[in-house]
Design an enzyme around this catalytic site. Structure first.
Site, PDB file in Angstrom:
ATOM      1  N   LEU A   1      54.617  50.049  53.937  1.00 25.02           N
ATOM      2  CA  LEU A   1      56.023  50.456  53.851  1.00 25.02           C
ATOM      3  C   LEU A   1      56.254  51.820  54.491  1.00 25.02           C
ATOM      4  O   LEU A   1      57.290  52.071  55.098  1.00 25.02           O
ATOM      5  CB  LEU A   1      56.472  50.478  52.383  1.00 25.02           C
ATOM      6  CG  LEU A   1      56.314  49.126  51.668  1.00 25.02           C
ATOM      7  CD1 LEU A   1      56.572  49.283  50.177  1.00 25.02           C
ATOM      8  CD2 LEU A   1      57.268  48.088  52.268  1.00 25.02           C
ATOM      9  N   ASN A   2      55.299  52.710  54.301  1.00 33.16           N
ATOM     10  CA  ASN A   2      55.404  54.049  54.896  1.00 33.16           C
ATOM     11  C   ASN A   2      53.989  54.492  55.275  1.00 33.16           C
ATOM     12  O   ASN A   2      53.212  54.904  54.411  1.00 33.16           O
ATOM     13  CB  ASN A   2      56.032  55.023  53.894  1.00 33.16           C
ATOM     14  CG  ASN A   2      56.178  56.430  54.461  1.00 33.16           C
ATOM     15  OD1 ASN A   2      55.517  56.805  55.442  1.00 33.16           O
ATOM     16  ND2 ASN A   2      57.036  57.224  53.847  1.00 33.16           N
TER      17      ASN A   2
ATOM     18  N   GLY B   1      47.443  51.450  46.610  1.00 31.91           N
ATOM     19  CA  GLY B   1      46.954  52.635  45.910  1.00 31.91           C
ATOM     20  C   GLY B   1      45.503  52.579  45.471  1.00 31.91           C
ATOM     21  O   GLY B   1      44.914  53.603  45.139  1.00 31.91           O
ATOM     22  N   GLU B   2      44.930  51.389  45.427  1.00 34.21           N
ATOM     23  CA  GLU B   2      43.578  51.276  44.881  1.00 34.21           C
ATOM     24  C   GLU B   2      42.573  50.700  45.864  1.00 34.21           C
ATOM     25  O   GLU B   2      41.375  50.941  45.740  1.00 34.21           O
ATOM     26  CB  GLU B   2      43.625  50.433  43.593  1.00 34.21           C
ATOM     27  CG  GLU B   2      44.495  51.098  42.527  1.00 34.21           C
ATOM     28  CD  GLU B   2      44.546  50.346  41.213  1.00 34.21           C
ATOM     29  OE1 GLU B   2      44.290  49.136  41.202  1.00 34.21           O
ATOM     30  OE2 GLU B   2      44.848  50.980  40.186  1.00 34.21           O
TER      31      GLU B   2
ATOM     32  N   ILE C   1      53.969  58.813  40.892  1.00 35.72           N
ATOM     33  CA  ILE C   1      52.850  59.621  40.398  1.00 35.72           C
ATOM     34  C   ILE C   1      52.127  60.299  41.558  1.00 35.72           C
ATOM     35  O   ILE C   1      50.980  60.726  41.426  1.00 35.72           O
ATOM     36  CB  ILE C   1      51.871  58.783  39.546  1.00 35.72           C
ATOM     37  CG1 ILE C   1      51.243  57.649  40.359  1.00 35.72           C
ATOM     38  CG2 ILE C   1      52.582  58.205  38.346  1.00 35.72           C
ATOM     39  CD1 ILE C   1      50.102  56.944  39.614  1.00 35.72           C
ATOM     40  N   GLY C   2      52.846  60.390  42.673  1.00 34.33           N
ATOM     41  CA  GLY C   2      52.244  60.961  43.870  1.00 34.33           C
ATOM     42  C   GLY C   2      52.143  59.912  44.960  1.00 34.33           C
ATOM     43  O   GLY C   2      51.741  60.173  46.092  1.00 34.33           O
TER      44      GLY C   2
ATOM     45  N   THR D   1      52.717  58.053  53.787  1.00 38.62           N
ATOM     46  CA  THR D   1      52.350  58.161  52.371  1.00 38.62           C
ATOM     47  C   THR D   1      51.252  57.158  52.019  1.00 38.62           C
ATOM     48  O   THR D   1      50.405  57.432  51.163  1.00 38.62           O
ATOM     49  CB  THR D   1      53.575  57.948  51.461  1.00 38.62           C
ATOM     50  OG1 THR D   1      54.216  56.717  51.822  1.00 38.62           O
ATOM     51  CG2 THR D   1      54.566  59.088  51.609  1.00 38.62           C
TER      52      THR D   1
END
Ligand code: FES
Ligand code: FES
Lengths: 737, 179
Positions: free
Chosen positions: A622-623, A696-697, A473-474, A626
């Site tokens: 992990l990256n 992500g959060e 989702i991005g 991103t």
């Protein structure tokens, strides 16, 4: 692969590809506009019809009559589906809503009709010809007015916690504490405002349905839609290779999917439906606004003796509570605790998941309270948080955190940000017309473990194909999955093709709750482990001591090209990761420290965020490229939460009146400075074989409070009701001489 | 300006456009926006629809070299115009420098606002080159320089809910610095 003991050394630890910054492998498609989203599948569906959703214009009541004659007779119209002609669809997963069907209206802009026409313009024009009569009932839509009627409620995502979660004696501890705080905080309703509207293209063939849709979790949508249509799940294929943002809004199926499917069936042709932007805020879900009361007690040294946190929010009957007290369970030590939630009834769009549900609004309040308490104690707010760190679950002290480095986040962040230069006396730093302040807040968000599957194939040309119904989702899923497969099989990342978001592929965790990256890559790790064994067996190696690197498989002094294993045909492996009790044995969570510098115009109250830093502890990153984007994106949303975002209720008609991107303000370029992010390097072997956690959060958690605390440090004004708009400062700004 | 056709659908218009260097002739319902002409009729879906009413910038394209929101403009108003969309700027195997910079700086996440951001950025670079002032320009008589506040001001009609602004600013500054 069942993961139930802490991970030892494994092939990912080499970190030749995983853990390094890699550009997105889908980047070229996205920057050239060639990545296909749900509404634009001309490649798959040649001649779609167009659906236009009509939303209810009352908040609560019944549809008594729909006169569709004029709409049906309008040019180009192929069908008009009205809610009175359909049975109420059963609610899908994680929602209580009927998306279509039946006479009952439970919230404004609930879908009551779909107009299907040969063109978009025809459908839109005909929709205005519908005549809809309602019996309307008074809507309950003012949280402050309904709160006194609220009822205690459990946390749907924390069922192990008592409804009233008490340890020790908070009242006695507060009475005895030399320094206390008792304040109330408000967080508003928010909308996800993802850039791609909910959208679905649907096509039936021989009783089977295919949908191209915008879904965060393929299997959740598929199961919900199959159930709503009374279809066997095998007869429903779902594709979602690209998703234009979600933030929780696309976690559960929405009306576009159901109506596209029904519309296509009604006209016997493919149909596509996008939820029109002005419908999204009221038809979709929201982050529920809260009223939170926080009481803190501390000794003179700044050790918390009591934490009480009570939150009330409103939702539709039968729906869920926003778990604003969730972070308070685990972020700080204090021997006496009292946490609880209450739920009132509100006839508004359903309160449901939005990025860091619970933690985000909870920390918006708690981390202002911590700032206020530090001030009352005369202790630096960074030092105050460090002093109250806990390394164990306060409710079950034998349960430790797997990895917890909040103190390091705070200390490193303070150092990098130049925190020592902060003047603790509010309103005392000027830069021309600007008052300047610094703020800090801690971040906390749980790490969730979910089963996740993947398939990996070694092709005869030596390339790897990865297939899973995981979504991107991005978040960068394409790229981190390619990195994972490349690392495991010892090939360059360019040799990996990743295919996502197709229900024909193995079922993955999906994207939500910051659980996507860790679980999906772990599922692929499992599949690659199986493939490594197959390859080793083919080549006559013992898998135990085999090394996969540079396209070669090596054991001791023997080595062979990986390619050789596939010379008789491609090798495929499929597996999934499942988890034991490590998340019960240990608390698994992510941490952050957020720092903000804000300038406030001493004449107008205008606020500008000048710089921000987040230091994040989230296991193996992990990256970093991103992951950093995830964090700056969340910090940006945090600035929105602090300074501008709020759905405003029209209490006369029971709906959110600012239901578009003009009225609901989100940050734009001019609002956001350069953002800094630092990741700590603490892989978490208890989380998964990848030793990663959610990313992500966590970047949203605490971000808004850091900005709020900076506004206070700049001006001396404490605003406890988000968003902090300049009207809340104007009459309290320091007098200009 | 195109005339309503005698034959065909009621209210249809013929529009001749040059899109990404190709001449295109469309017979359209007069209510079709430039955005839907591109997306639904020419299948150029790189230009995105985020709101359909001028709030988000996802539909930004270049018309005669100037950026506009394609959702706010009827196709019928563009007879004879030259339109450049994201597909016309570059292809995956032949990226425009701004597209390449977006990848290098990870200036996007979901990618849905991205074509609009890139079209805007390309236009911003041209505006600055041409000395067009903005709200953030201090001295209207001096040449415009693309400092941070100019860049952020000029890009502010393009919302990115994924919050890639910090990286977008760096990507565009990178290209501006090179040219
Ligand atoms: S789609 Fe045109 S501005 Fe949003
Ligand atoms: S990249 Fe998702 S909205 Fe900008």
């Amino acid at each position: 692969m069942h993961f139930d003991t802490s991970a030892g050394r494994n092939p990912i630890d080499a970190q030749t590809i995983v853990g390094r910054p890699h550009r997105r492998i889908d980047g070229a498609l996205k920057v050239t506009g060639t990545a296909p989203y749900a509404y634009e599948r001309h490649d798959a569906v040649a001649d779609p019809t167009y659906g236009w959703i009509v939303g209810a214009s009352i908040a609560r009541g019944r549809v008594t009559r729909i006169d569709a004659a004029a709409a049906r007779a309008a040019p180009g119209v192929l069908a008009v589906l009205t809610t009175l002609e359909y049975d109420a669809a059963p609610p899908g997963f994680r929602t209580t809503l009927t998306l279509f069907g039946g006479a009952e209206v439970r919230h404004y802009h609930q879908a009551v009709a779909l107009v299907v026409a040969g063109t978009f313009e025809e459908a839109r024009a005909a929709a205005h010809l519908l005549r809809i009569d309602y019996d309307s009932e008074p809507a309950r839509c003012d949280l402050a007015a309904e709160a006194p009627k609220s009822e205690p409620i459990a946390d749907r995502d924390g069922p192990d916690y008592p409804v009233v979660d008490r340890i020790g004696d908070v009242e006695a501890a507060l009475a005895a504490a030399p320094v206390t705080l008792d304040e109330s905080y408000g967080t508003p309703d928010q909308t996800h405002a993802m850039m791609e509207p909910h959208a679905t293209t649907a096509a039936w063939r021989d009783g089977k349905l295919t949908i191209w849709t915008s879904a965060q979790v393929v299997s959740w949508h598929r199961n919900s839609l199959a159930q709503a249509l009374g279809l066997a799940k095998e007869d429903l294929r779902l594709e979602a290779p690209f998703i234009g943002g979600g933030f929780g809004s696309k976690l559960i199926m929405r009306s576009d999917a159901l109506l596209a499917a029904l519309g296509a069936k009604a006209v016997g042709r493919p149909c596509k439906v996008a939820l029109q932007r002005p419908l999204i805020a009221n038809n979709g879900t929201r982050r529920a606004g809260t009223i939170q009361r926080i009481r803190l007690g501390a000794d003179r040294d700044g050790r918390l003796t009591a934490i009480a946190h009570h939150s009330v929010n409103g939702n539709l009957p039968g729906a869920f509570a926003e778990a604003a007290v969730a972070p308070t369970r685990l972020i700080y030590a204090a021997p006496n605790r009292d946490l609880s939630m209450r739920l009132a009834t509100l006839d508004l769009a359903e309160g449901n998941d939005m990025r860091a549900p619970g933690e985000a609004p909870g920390l918006m309040a708690l981390e202002i309270a911590m700032d206020e308490m530090a001030e009352r104690l005369g202790i630096d707010p960074v030092a105050f948080r460090i002093r109250n760190d806990t390394q164990v679950d306060p409710r079950r002290p034998q349960r430790r955190f797997s990895e917890r480095h909040l103190i390091e986040c705070l200390e490193l962040g303070a150092d990098r940000f130049g925190w020592a230069r902060r003047n603790p006396v509010p309103g005392s730093v000027s830069d021309g017309r600007w008052l300047v302040g610094m703020g800090v807040a801690a971040g906390f968000r749980q790490n969730l473990l979910m089963p996740s599957g993947a398939r990996v194939r070694l092709e005869q040309d030596g390339r790897l194909s990865v297939e899973t119904d995981m979504t991107d989702i991005g978040t960068g899923s394409y790229t981190i999955l390619a990195q994972t497969a490349a690392e495991m099989m010892g090939v360059p990342i360019e040799a990996v093709t990743v295919r996502l978001g197709d229900s024909d592929y193995p079922e993955a965790a999906g994207s939500g709750g910051q659980f996507g990256a860790n679980n999906a890559t772990s599922g692929l790790y499992a599949a690659c482990t199986t493939l490594r064994a197959t390859v080793a067996a083919r080549l006559g190696f013992d898998v135990e001591d085999v090394v996969f690197a540079d396209g070669m498989v090596t054991a001791g002094r023997r080595s062979a090209p990986l390619l050789d294993a596939a010379k008789d045909g491609p090798l495929t492996a499929e597996d999934r990761i499942t988890y034991g009790d490590l998340d019960k044995e240990f608390v698994q969570a992510t941490f952050g420290a957020q720092f903000a510098e804000v300038a406030v115009d001493r004449f107008t109250g205008e606020m500008r965020v000048r710089r921000m830093l987040a230091v994040i502890d989230a296991g193996r990153v992990l990256n970093p490229l991103t992951a950093r984007s995830q964090v700056i994106g969340a910090m940006t949303m945090g600035v929105g939460s602090a300074l501008m975002e709020a759905l405003v209720v029209d209490t006369r008609h029971g709906f959110f009146i600012n239901h578009d991107l003009g009225g609901y303000e989100v940050p734009v370029h001019a609002d956001i400075p350069h953002l800094d992010v630092v990741f700590l390097d603490h892989p978490d072997p208890v989380s998964s074989p990848m030793k990663a956690k959610g990313i992500g959060e966590i970047g949203l958690c605490g971000a808004a409070a850091a900005v709020a605390n900076a506004v206070h440090n700049a001006t001396g004004i404490r605003v406890r009701d988000y968003p902090i708009t300049l009207d809340k400062l104007l009459d309290r700004l320091p007098r200009v001489a | 300006m195109a005339r309503a056709q005698a034959a065909g659908t009621m209210g249809s218009v013929v529009v001749a456009l040059t899109v990404n260097d190709e001449r295109r002739r469309l017979d359209l319902d007069s209510r079709v926006t430039l955005l839907d002409a591109l997306r639904e009729h020419l299948h150029l879906t790189g230009t995105k629809k985020g709101c359909d009413h001028g709030h988000c910038g996802a539909c930004t394209v270049l018309v005669n070299g100037v950026r506009i929101n394609a959702c706010l403009s009827l196709a019928a108003m563009h007879d004879g115009d030259v339109v450049t969309t994201i597909e016309g700027l570059g292809r995956p195997d032949r990226l425009h420098p701004v597209q390449a910079a977006f990848i290098a700086h990870d200036a996007f996440q979901c990618g849905y606002c991205t074509p609009g951001q890139i079209c805007s950025a390309v236009a911003v670079l041209a505006e600055v080159e041409a000395g067009v002032p903005s709200h953030a320009t201090g001295d209207l008589t001096a040449p415009v320089t693309l400092d941070t506040s100019e860049l952020r001001e000029r890009m502010s009609a393009n919302i990115c809910r994924c919050g890639a602004y910090s990286n977008i600013a760096e990507a565009v500054a990178d290209v501006a610095g090179r040219s």
